[in-house]
Design a protein around this motif. Structure first.
Motif, PDB file in Angstrom:
ATOM      1  N   VAL A 198      58.757 -23.506 -37.996  1.00  0.00           N
ATOM      2  CA  VAL A 198      58.183 -22.549 -38.939  1.00  0.00           C
ATOM      3  C   VAL A 198      57.255 -21.611 -38.178  1.00  0.00           C
ATOM      4  N   THR A 199      57.464 -20.309 -38.373  1.00  0.00           N
ATOM      5  CA  THR A 199      56.573 -19.322 -37.765  1.00  0.00           C
ATOM      6  C   THR A 199      55.862 -18.561 -38.876  1.00  0.00           C
ATOM      7  N   VAL A 200      54.561 -18.484 -38.774  1.00  0.00           N
ATOM      8  CA  VAL A 200      53.776 -17.762 -39.768  1.00  0.00           C
ATOM      9  C   VAL A 200      53.034 -16.633 -39.068  1.00  0.00           C
ATOM     10  N   ALA A 201      53.159 -15.441 -39.605  1.00  0.00           N
ATOM     11  CA  ALA A 201      52.366 -14.320 -39.092  1.00  0.00           C
ATOM     12  C   ALA A 201      51.533 -13.791 -40.249  1.00  0.00           C
ATOM     13  N   MET A 202      50.243 -13.627 -40.011  1.00  0.00           N
ATOM     14  CA  MET A 202      49.377 -13.142 -41.071  1.00  0.00           C
ATOM     15  C   MET A 202      48.725 -11.828 -40.661  1.00  0.00           C
ATOM     16  N   ASN A 203      48.588 -10.951 -41.651  1.00  0.00           N
ATOM     17  CA  ASN A 203      47.913  -9.670 -41.441  1.00  0.00           C
ATOM     18  C   ASN A 203      48.548  -8.812 -40.357  1.00  0.00           C
ATOM     19  N   LYS A 242      49.044  -4.103 -44.663  1.00  0.00           N
ATOM     20  CA  LYS A 242      49.131  -5.377 -43.954  1.00  0.00           C
ATOM     21  C   LYS A 242      49.996  -6.319 -44.752  1.00  0.00           C
ATOM     22  N   LYS A 243      50.661  -7.220 -44.056  1.00  0.00           N
ATOM     23  CA  LYS A 243      51.519  -8.173 -44.750  1.00  0.00           C
ATOM     24  C   LYS A 243      51.510  -9.498 -44.008  1.00  0.00           C
ATOM     25  N   ASP A 244      52.009 -10.523 -44.668  1.00  0.00           N
ATOM     26  CA  ASP A 244      52.273 -11.804 -44.035  1.00  0.00           C
ATOM     27  C   ASP A 244      53.791 -11.987 -43.936  1.00  0.00           C
ATOM     28  N   LEU A 245      54.177 -12.907 -43.100  1.00  0.00           N
ATOM     29  CA  LEU A 245      55.590 -13.129 -42.806  1.00  0.00           C
ATOM     30  C   LEU A 245      55.789 -14.610 -42.519  1.00  0.00           C
ATOM     31  N   VAL A 246      56.849 -15.177 -43.053  1.00  0.00           N
ATOM     32  CA  VAL A 246      57.142 -16.593 -42.785  1.00  0.00           C
ATOM     33  C   VAL A 246      58.600 -16.720 -42.359  1.00  0.00           C
ATOM     34  N   LYS A 247      58.830 -17.422 -41.267  1.00  0.00           N
ATOM     35  CA  LYS A 247      60.204 -17.684 -40.827  1.00  0.00           C
ATOM     36  C   LYS A 247      60.424 -19.180 -40.774  1.00  0.00           C
ATOM     37  N   VAL A 248      61.440 -19.627 -41.464  1.00  0.00           N
ATOM     38  CA  VAL A 248      61.772 -21.053 -41.465  1.00  0.00           C
ATOM     39  C   VAL A 248      63.182 -21.194 -40.897  1.00  0.00           C
ATOM     40  N   GLU A 249      63.288 -21.867 -39.776  1.00  0.00           N
ATOM     41  CA  GLU A 249      64.592 -21.982 -39.127  1.00  0.00           C
ATOM     42  C   GLU A 249      65.428 -23.096 -39.746  1.00  0.00           C
ATOM     43  N   ASN A 250      66.714 -22.835 -39.825  1.00  0.00           N
ATOM     44  CA  ASN A 250      67.692 -23.807 -40.326  1.00  0.00           C
ATOM     45  C   ASN A 250      67.450 -24.254 -41.754  1.00  0.00           C
ATOM     46  N   ARG A 299      55.776 -10.035 -30.868  1.00  0.00           N
ATOM     47  CA  ARG A 299      54.913 -11.140 -31.280  1.00  0.00           C
ATOM     48  C   ARG A 299      55.689 -12.208 -32.050  1.00  0.00           C
ATOM     49  N   VAL A 300      56.652 -11.765 -32.880  1.00  0.00           N
ATOM     50  CA  VAL A 300      57.406 -12.710 -33.694  1.00  0.00           C
ATOM     51  C   VAL A 300      58.884 -12.552 -33.341  1.00  0.00           C
ATOM     52  N   SER A 301      59.446 -13.536 -32.652  1.00  0.00           N
ATOM     53  CA  SER A 301      60.802 -13.327 -32.168  1.00  0.00           C
ATOM     54  C   SER A 301      61.841 -13.591 -33.249  1.00  0.00           C
ATOM     55  N   LYS A 302      63.039 -13.087 -33.057  1.00  0.00           N
ATOM     56  CA  LYS A 302      64.148 -13.252 -33.994  1.00  0.00           C
ATOM     57  C   LYS A 302      64.576 -14.710 -34.044  1.00  0.00           C
ATOM     58  N   ILE A 303      65.153 -15.093 -35.167  1.00  0.00           N
ATOM     59  CA  ILE A 303      65.638 -16.466 -35.276  1.00  0.00           C
ATOM     60  C   ILE A 303      67.164 -16.475 -35.364  1.00  0.00           C
ATOM     61  N   LYS A 304      67.752 -17.615 -35.074  1.00  0.00           N
ATOM     62  CA  LYS A 304      69.216 -17.707 -35.076  1.00  0.00           C
ATOM     63  C   LYS A 304      69.743 -17.967 -36.479  1.00  0.00           C
ATOM     64  N   ASN A 305      69.184 -18.980 -37.141  1.00  0.00           N
ATOM     65  CA  ASN A 305      69.601 -19.330 -38.503  1.00  0.00           C
ATOM     66  C   ASN A 305      68.376 -19.683 -39.325  1.00  0.00           C
ATOM     67  N   GLY A 306      68.417 -19.308 -40.602  1.00  0.00           N
ATOM     68  CA  GLY A 306      67.323 -19.701 -41.479  1.00  0.00           C
ATOM     69  C   GLY A 306      66.946 -18.622 -42.462  1.00  0.00           C
ATOM     70  N   THR A 307      65.679 -18.651 -42.877  1.00  0.00           N
ATOM     71  CA  THR A 307      65.178 -17.712 -43.886  1.00  0.00           C
ATOM     72  C   THR A 307      63.942 -17.005 -43.365  1.00  0.00           C
ATOM     73  N   VAL A 308      63.910 -15.699 -43.534  1.00  0.00           N
ATOM     74  CA  VAL A 308      62.703 -14.927 -43.224  1.00  0.00           C
ATOM     75  C   VAL A 308      62.163 -14.379 -44.542  1.00  0.00           C
ATOM     76  N   ILE A 309      60.952 -14.765 -44.865  1.00  0.00           N
ATOM     77  CA  ILE A 309      60.300 -14.208 -46.053  1.00  0.00           C
ATOM     78  C   ILE A 309      59.343 -13.144 -45.558  1.00  0.00           C
ATOM     79  N   ASP A 310      59.711 -11.914 -45.855  1.00  0.00           N
ATOM     80  CA  ASP A 310      59.018 -10.756 -45.300  1.00  0.00           C
ATOM     81  C   ASP A 310      58.226 -10.067 -46.413  1.00  0.00           C
TER      82      ASP A 310
END
Ligand code: CTP
Ligand code: ZN
Length: 158
Positions: free
Chosen positions: A43-48, A56-64, A8-19
């Motif tokens: 920016v990818t946001v996954a909730m719940n 359950k958790k949320d997740l935020v990925k911000v590329e570059n 559902r949430v693919s890997k990123i090349k560069n950036g920050t993942v707040i898990d």
């Protein structure tokens, strides 16, 4: 995460993942970091999503974008369980657990209008001691006023 959620949430090349963000707080985390979307970062946001540790958790990925220390300090207040992963060329090169410092200086405002930190002419930065972590409760070092979790969230996301 199980296979379905990995897809559902693919890997990123560069950036920050707040898990491991507490479920429901991903949007507050984005606001706190000052990310509106208009900066152009992907920016990818996954909730719940399901998480072993938290249920359950949320997740935020911000590329570059690599988070600055000041931004991470603020995150501890609303997402103390979060893990900050710095990604370079698909690899996790740094993994930081956010930690509550003993004192919060200058980020929050005392709710007591008579507090010295609220007087513009005094130039005194706010200083709060951590009285309790869960639920979060802070105490103004100057006037003793308590700041509850709900108020902290309000100030940090408005
Ligand atoms: N991640 C990513 N892109 C990459 C590498 C990792 O988006 N190129 C994400 C993973 O999906 C995960 C987080 O960054 O959400 C941390 O990755 P990793 O340390 O590999 O996962 P875990 O071991 O499950 O992390 P933890 O032990 O912190 O739960
Ligand atoms: Zn005060």
């Amino acid at each position: 995460m199980d296979e379905q959620e990995t897809l559902r949430v693919s890997k990123i090349k560069n950036g920050t993942v707040i898990d491991h963000i507490p479920a429901g707080r991903a949007l507050a985390v984005l606001r706190l970091m000052g990310i509106t979307g208009s900066e152009g970062h992907v920016v990818t946001v996954a909730m719940n999503v399901r998480s072993g540790k938290l249920g359950k958790k949320d997740l935020v990925k911000v590329e570059n974008l690599e988070l600055k220390a000041e931004q991470v300090n603020k995150l501890t207040l609303i997402a103390p369980t979060a893990t900050i992963n710095i990604i370079r060329d698909y690899e996790v090169v740094e993994k930081r657990n956010v930690k509550l410092p003993d004192k919060i200086v200058g980020i929050l405002r005392c709710t007591n209008p008579g507090c010295i930190t609220r007087q513009p002419m005094e130039h005194v930065s706010s200083r709060f001691l951590i009285v309790s972590k869960s639920p979060l409760r802070l105490e103004c070092e100057y006037c003793g006023r308590y700041l509850e979790e709900e108020e902290v969230l309000k100030q940090l996301t408005q």
